[in-house]
Design an enzyme around this catalytic site. Structure first.
Site, PDB file in Angstrom:
ATOM      1  N   PRO A  45      47.472  54.109  35.036  1.00 30.20           N
ATOM      2  CA  PRO A  45      48.295  54.386  36.217  1.00 30.20           C
ATOM      3  C   PRO A  45      47.785  55.586  37.022  1.00 30.20           C
ATOM      4  O   PRO A  45      47.495  56.631  36.464  1.00 30.20           O
ATOM      5  CB  PRO A  45      49.655  54.704  35.604  1.00 30.20           C
ATOM      6  CG  PRO A  45      49.342  55.258  34.245  1.00 30.20           C
ATOM      7  CD  PRO A  45      48.078  54.596  33.793  1.00 30.20           C
ATOM      8  N   ASP A  84      51.837  56.720  37.373  1.00 34.82           N
ATOM      9  CA  ASP A  84      51.986  57.953  36.612  1.00 34.82           C
ATOM     10  C   ASP A  84      52.930  58.844  37.410  1.00 34.82           C
ATOM     11  O   ASP A  84      52.735  59.015  38.606  1.00 34.82           O
ATOM     12  CB  ASP A  84      50.608  58.623  36.502  1.00 34.82           C
ATOM     13  CG  ASP A  84      50.404  59.222  35.132  1.00 34.82           C
ATOM     14  OD1 ASP A  84      51.389  59.333  34.380  1.00 34.82           O
ATOM     15  OD2 ASP A  84      49.260  59.585  34.824  1.00 34.82           O
ATOM     16  N   TRP A 532      50.000  63.316  29.048  1.00 34.12           N
ATOM     17  CA  TRP A 532      49.010  62.449  28.397  1.00 34.12           C
ATOM     18  C   TRP A 532      49.609  61.746  27.181  1.00 34.12           C
ATOM     19  O   TRP A 532      49.162  60.681  26.786  1.00 34.12           O
ATOM     20  CB  TRP A 532      47.765  63.242  27.989  1.00 34.12           C
ATOM     21  CG  TRP A 532      46.969  63.638  29.187  1.00 34.12           C
ATOM     22  CD1 TRP A 532      46.821  64.899  29.693  1.00 34.12           C
ATOM     23  CD2 TRP A 532      46.232  62.771  30.049  1.00 34.12           C
ATOM     24  NE1 TRP A 532      46.032  64.867  30.813  1.00 34.12           N
ATOM     25  CE2 TRP A 532      45.660  63.580  31.057  1.00 34.12           C
ATOM     26  CE3 TRP A 532      46.011  61.391  30.087  1.00 34.12           C
ATOM     27  CZ2 TRP A 532      44.866  63.054  32.083  1.00 34.12           C
ATOM     28  CZ3 TRP A 532      45.221  60.870  31.101  1.00 34.12           C
ATOM     29  CH2 TRP A 532      44.667  61.696  32.085  1.00 34.12           C
ATOM     30  N   GLN A 568      37.836  59.589  31.760  1.00 33.73           N
ATOM     31  CA  GLN A 568      38.948  59.175  30.902  1.00 33.73           C
ATOM     32  C   GLN A 568      38.531  58.959  29.447  1.00 33.73           C
ATOM     33  O   GLN A 568      39.381  58.707  28.602  1.00 33.73           O
ATOM     34  CB  GLN A 568      39.588  57.885  31.441  1.00 33.73           C
ATOM     35  CG  GLN A 568      40.176  58.043  32.836  1.00 33.73           C
ATOM     36  CD  GLN A 568      41.291  59.063  32.886  1.00 33.73           C
ATOM     37  OE1 GLN A 568      42.092  59.167  31.962  1.00 33.73           O
ATOM     38  NE2 GLN A 568      41.340  59.849  33.950  1.00 33.73           N
ATOM     39  N   TRP A 572      42.553  59.280  28.868  1.00 32.25           N
ATOM     40  CA  TRP A 572      43.406  58.109  28.647  1.00 32.25           C
ATOM     41  C   TRP A 572      42.869  57.194  27.557  1.00 32.25           C
ATOM     42  O   TRP A 572      43.624  56.701  26.720  1.00 32.25           O
ATOM     43  CB  TRP A 572      43.573  57.346  29.963  1.00 32.25           C
ATOM     44  CG  TRP A 572      44.652  56.312  29.911  1.00 32.25           C
ATOM     45  CD1 TRP A 572      45.965  56.521  29.559  1.00 32.25           C
ATOM     46  CD2 TRP A 572      44.515  54.933  30.197  1.00 32.25           C
ATOM     47  NE1 TRP A 572      46.644  55.335  29.626  1.00 32.25           N
ATOM     48  CE2 TRP A 572      45.792  54.343  30.015  1.00 32.25           C
ATOM     49  CE3 TRP A 572      43.454  54.114  30.597  1.00 32.25           C
ATOM     50  CZ2 TRP A 572      46.029  52.992  30.217  1.00 32.25           C
ATOM     51  CZ3 TRP A 572      43.698  52.770  30.815  1.00 32.25           C
ATOM     52  CH2 TRP A 572      44.967  52.204  30.621  1.00 32.25           C
ATOM     53  N   LYS A 605      29.535  66.200  45.155  1.00 32.44           N
ATOM     54  CA  LYS A 605      30.850  65.622  44.882  1.00 32.44           C
ATOM     55  C   LYS A 605      31.481  65.173  46.193  1.00 32.44           C
ATOM     56  O   LYS A 605      31.253  65.794  47.231  1.00 32.44           O
ATOM     57  CB  LYS A 605      31.751  66.707  44.286  1.00 32.44           C
ATOM     58  CG  LYS A 605      31.795  66.710  42.777  1.00 32.44           C
ATOM     59  CD  LYS A 605      32.869  67.684  42.341  1.00 32.44           C
ATOM     60  CE  LYS A 605      33.197  67.520  40.880  1.00 32.44           C
ATOM     61  NZ  LYS A 605      34.290  68.404  40.478  1.00 32.44           N
ATOM     62  N   LYS A 608      36.680  66.355  50.663  1.00 30.13           N
ATOM     63  CA  LYS A 608      37.464  66.185  51.869  1.00 30.13           C
ATOM     64  C   LYS A 608      36.971  67.147  52.938  1.00 30.13           C
ATOM     65  O   LYS A 608      36.859  66.808  54.099  1.00 30.13           O
ATOM     66  CB  LYS A 608      38.928  66.500  51.541  1.00 30.13           C
ATOM     67  CG  LYS A 608      39.884  65.402  51.952  1.00 30.13           C
ATOM     68  CD  LYS A 608      41.301  65.862  51.695  1.00 30.13           C
ATOM     69  CE  LYS A 608      42.161  64.676  51.263  1.00 30.13           C
ATOM     70  NZ  LYS A 608      43.450  65.073  50.754  1.00 30.13           N
TER      71      LYS A 608
END
Ligand code: ZN
Length: 968
Positions: A45, A84, A532, A568, A572, A605, A608
């Site tokens: 999620p 999430d 988590w 992850q 996760w 990376k 923005k």
């Protein structure tokens, strides 16, 4: 709304989205597999309190593609997305909105108000997320989602925790953990890993600890965290190492440090003489003058007595520093271990908010990093600093708020993961990782070093820890595993608050519930669960198991497939695996694709601020979702190494042009001629043909179906796609190019029918091979190609193609022939002769007779001779006849292009006139009159003015081409 105009591709994709919606294509794709084998997918999620961004595109494409593929392969693949909802990202935004930070200010604001604001913000961008996911083509059940905020979800999470407790794997302890003083919460080790930064400048300080009984002899210890020096409780040495007593030439001090670390003195240009060498264990028990006197009345007599002496610790490193460790038990892992073992005072120099509370007066209240220089200055004044410098090192920061972390010993609730390490490794054996190296690499290594997991957070917006503690005895507590259990224990019924549909288990309401049992009162501990822990419980909690959906749960653990980013692996993927192993002794998932992280084209990376990637709507509106998906999915970095992939928009455009436009052009070619001839397919089935090209492209198709299926079954998406790209290229640049004339012929003979049937069939199958990865164009072609046939209305309701039986001999032969042709063309190029100029002959090793025409046409030679000699040999001599023919080929090419420029349809007949002052050109035109007429569909010579006229250059000679449509 986007500022620019949408491309034709974008408009076509939007039309397809609307068609899917209208015919409920997704629901139908599930319904037709209702009784089939269940394929369980678990959605990792995202947070909907932030906007979806460019970086989400790859994982979204993988999720959707793999599930479309599995559906076509015959599986029942329901999918619901998840959200999430808890944790720091949400709290962080709300803190900013209210302009508060830290526990004190949040409590002043009021927890109810704070959490209400959190709750309101969790779905702030849900609509934007759904738009993004839908536009990129992700089919999912958006109504029936799971959310970690739901009461049902939390109840399952409680149940999970209770199971862990019943297995004896939950404990409360003082533990040194990475800690964010701004968020005022411990971080797990895997969160810590996300925040390391290199080259962080920090003080590097050598402090002096004079011996109690001989103050001119001083122990030398090194630290990069001067703010921990006021909390110094002891020093530690490596008992087996050699330690040197050295007398400095300047001054009359004697220093003690590890012999192997004397270079630290030399580096600072201190001359010294070695007085003696002792083993570390001989230093144990030496007492020294503390840097700051112990705060009074805070510690037991024993703690006070044990403080400020040298202890042995085999873990003391001789790799850096002085081999003498400054021990501040509250602020380091080994420090705490030693502190607890030796019953040292746990002096607090910095509090939970990161402020200095013990040390020089002028630094009290400062943030710990700012306190550093005051502490150094203060200790320097007292002659306790040997050297203080700045050095760069790697330091962890909070991955959410970027505050420098500290190690801090707090009371926490732990899952004793270290105790089940072997089981974790065992159950992980069955997991298929793509790429494979992660299994024993990044993931396997992480399991081997698995540590106890601090699952409590001193925060507010999260699933509350279901632990009620005896107010008089903190070691007496009750773990609650369900709402019913809590109601029974508390002797009350939990009801939804007014205006709410469900019971709210969040703080502060849950904190009001107390349990009275056997004359004792239990109150809930303040902490909430690490978010988590919630996402790790997802395989259980998404179904509200064990309270509901037992059958579904059994079908979906382990899940058949999950996919998320490389980061992850320790988040996760790991937490799910830990919980599934502890509770069920199974892995949480069977197959996992780990996708790489998207970087900007220059390797930076995505940022923005730097705007080094295009806005998502720009890509949707220009290149379209198909090109974007295909570009990401076929990029080998993305799925084969799971490392990083650079997003280069021009490469994506190249792919759009080279693959998707090529396919569209092949389709248009088919459609144009099929419409002219009124050719219509009767069904979609494997055509039979005598033509070698038809046989070859069918064999290529069969070969591609096999390769693509095998790779996709193994979750290797890039390897499933690349063979299809090659097929698309072969279809256009070999099959159609070589077959063009077969479609031009005006009689509807057998060969022409076979060509149509073959091209139609291959286009339809290629569309299917693309359907999971580029679902839009695939469906667009399919719908057109199967109009009027008894085939499903959407390609996503079809079965994945099976490879037809086809000869591999033809593949081998054609490969050989194309090799000869390439060699012949190379010889032409070397002799500087255009391909349009016919030549007399080529000789090459014998191949099947059916290839003779192909070779002759491709090499533009009159005769193909089989020779025993190996090499290809093209006769480059140009006779006057050949020259004349070369001229006429050039003329014909100009006429064809003039036809196009004049806007004529491919089957329009024309009147044509060619005028030139060149004798050579005129002769050629005269000689090849019939050829020109038939190839350019000329019925008569043009009289008078044409509708189009152009002066062209034929081999250096001028000619004027004039034409008009016949019958005008
Ligand atoms: Zn933080």
């Amino acid at each position: 709304m986007s500022k620019h105009k949408k491309s034709a591709t974008a408009l076509a994709e939007e039309k397809i989205l609307a068609a899917w919606e209208k015919q409920s294509a997704f629901q139908k794709s599930l319904q037709r597999r209702a009784g089939a084998q269940y394929f369980a997918f678990n959605d990792g999620p995202p947070f909907a309190n932030g906007l979806p961004h460019f970086g989400h595109s790859l994982v979204t494409a993988i999720k959707d593609s793999m599930l479309r593929y599995k559906t076509m392969r015959g599986y029942h693949t329901p999918r619901r997305n998840g959200w999430d909802c808890h944790g720091l990202p949400v709290e962080y935004d709300v803190e900013k909105a209210f302009g508060v930070s830290g526990k004190k200010q949040i409590m002043q604001l009021g927890l109810e108000k704070f959490n209400a604001a959190c709750c309101q913000s969790i779905f702030r961008y849900k609509a934007e997320w759904e738009d993004f996911l839908a536009r990129i083509g992700r089919w999912s059940d958006y109504q029936n989602y799971y959310a970690t905020v739901d009461t049902d979800y939390t109840e399952s999470v409680w149940w999970v925790l209770k199971q862990i407790h019943q297995k004896g794997l939950l404990y409360r302890g003082l533990k040194s953990t990475p800690y964010c003083p701004r968020c005022e919460t411990p971080l797990s080790n895997f969160e810590l890993n996300e925040g390391y930064r290199d080259n962080v400048p920090d003080p590097s300080v050598f402090a002096l600890f004079p011996l109690k009984n001989d103050p001119s002899t001083k122990l030398l210890a090194w630290t990069t965290t001067p703010w921990t020096l006021p909390a110094n409780a002891a020093l530690a040495v490596n008992p087996r190492a050699d330690y040197a007593y050295v007398k400095l030439v300047s001054g009359d001090s004697t220093l003690i440090l590890a012999k192997s670390r004397l270079s630290e003195l030399e580096l600072r240009k201190h001359d010294y003489s070695l007085s003696k060498t002792v083993k570390g264990k001989e230093l144990v028990g030496l007492r020294y003058e503390p840097l700051y006197r112990l705060p009074e009345g805070k510690f037991t007599g024993q703690q006070t007595k044990n403080a400020h002496q040298v202890f042995a610790d085999a873990a003391v490193s001789l790799e850096d520093g002085t081999g003498i460790l400054h021990v501040a038990p509250r602020y380091g892992e080994t420090d705490l271990e030693l502190g607890l073992k030796e019953k040292l005072p746990l002096i607090e120099s910095v509090n939970a908010s990161g402020q200095l509370i013990f040390g020089p007066k002028e630094a009290l209240g400062l943030f710990f990093k700012e306190a550093d220089r005051h502490i150094i200055a203060d200790l320097t004044r007292h002659g306790r600093i040997f050297a203080a410098e700045m050095a760069e090192h790697t330091y962890p920061f909070c991955w959410r708020c970027e505050t420098p972390l500290m190690y801090f010993a707090t009371t926490s609730w732990f899952v004793e993961v270290s105790k089940v390490r072997d089981r974790l490794i065992k159950t992980a054996e069955d997991i298929n990782w793509v790429p494979a190296h992660i299994k024993t690499g990044r993931f396997g290594k992480w399991l081997e070093g698995a540590r106890d997991w601090a699952i409590s957070r001193n925060r507010y917006w999260g699933a509350p820890l279901p632990i009620w503690q005896n107010v008089d005895d903190e070691d007496d507590y009750i773990i609650v595993g369900s709402i019913k259990e809590l109601e029974d224990l508390a002797g009350t019924t939990l009801a939804a608050k007014e205006g709410n549909a469900v019971i709210d288990l969040h703080r502060p309401f849950i904190d009001e519930i107390t349990i009275k049992k056997a004359g004792k009162t239990y109150k809930r501990v303040e902490e909430v669960l690490d978010c988590w822990f919630e996402s790790g419980s997802m395989p259980v909690a998404q179904w509200h198991y064990p309270f509901e959906n037992k059958e579904l749960f059994d079908k979906t653990l382990p899940a058949d497939f999950i996919t998320e980013g490389l980061d992850q692996t320790r988040l996760w993927f790991y937490v799910q695996h830990v919980i599934a192993t502890i509770l069920f002794d199974k892995p949480a998932f069977k197959n996992v694709i780990v996708n790489g992280i998207i970087l900007a084209a220059d390797g930076q990376k995505l940022s923005k601020r730097l705007r080094n990637y295009p806005p998502t709507e720009d890509v949707f509106d220009e290149e379209g979702a198909d090109a974007w998906r295909l570009y990401l999915l076929s990029s080998t970095q993305a799925t084969e190494t799971a490392d990083y992939m650079r997003f280069d928009r021009s490469s994506m455009r190249d792919l759009r042009r080279n693959v998707l436009d090529t396919l569209s052009n092949s389709f248009r070619f088919f459609k144009t001629y099929a419409d002219v001839d009124g050719w219509k397919p009767k069904q979609l089935e494997t055509p039979t043909s005598d033509n070698i090209l038809d046989q070859w492209i069918q064999a290529r198709l069969a070969e591609t179906v096999k390769a693509s299926t095998k790779s996709a079954d193994n979750y290797k998406i890039a390897h499933a796609i690349l063979p299809v790209f090659e097929l698309i290229d072969d279809l256009s640049n070999w099959y159609i190019r070589r077959s063009r004339r077969r479609f031009w012929k005006s009689e509807n003979d057998k060969d022409k029918n076979q060509a149509y049937a073959t091209l139609h069939y291959v286009l339809a199958r290629v569309s299917q091979l693309l359907a999971p990865w580029a679902p839009f164009i695939a469906d667009e072609l399919w719908v057109d190609l199967t109009k009027g046939l008894k085939e499903p209305k959407s390609i996503h309701l079809t079965d994945w193609p099976k490879p037809d039986r086809a000869s591999t001999k033809v593949l081998e032969e054609m490969r050989k022939v194309r090799g000869y042709i390439a060699e012949g063309l190379a010889q032409r190029a070397a002799a500087n002769i255009k391909v349009r100029q016919p030549l007399s002959a080529v000789s090459l090793p014998k191949v099947d007779e059916s290839y003779r025409d192909i070779i002759a046409e491709e090499l533009n030679v009159k005769r193909v001779l089989w020779s025993r000699a190996k090499p290809v040999d093209i006769d480059t001599k140009i006779t006057p006849e050949l020259r004349s023919e070369g001229i006429i080929r050039e003329v014909i090419r100009y006429v064809q292009s003039a036809r196009k420029k004049a806007g004529l349809a491919v089957d329009d007949r024309i009147h044509l006139r060619i005028e030139s002052s060149s004798k050579e050109v005129n002769q050629a035109v005269e000689r090849f009159k019939d050829t020109v007429s038939s190839e350019t569909l000329t019925t008569d010579e043009l009289k008078g003015k044409g509708s189009y006229s152009e002066t062209v250059d034929v081999e250096g000679q001028k000619a004027v081409i004039s034409l008009k449509r016949a019958g005008m």
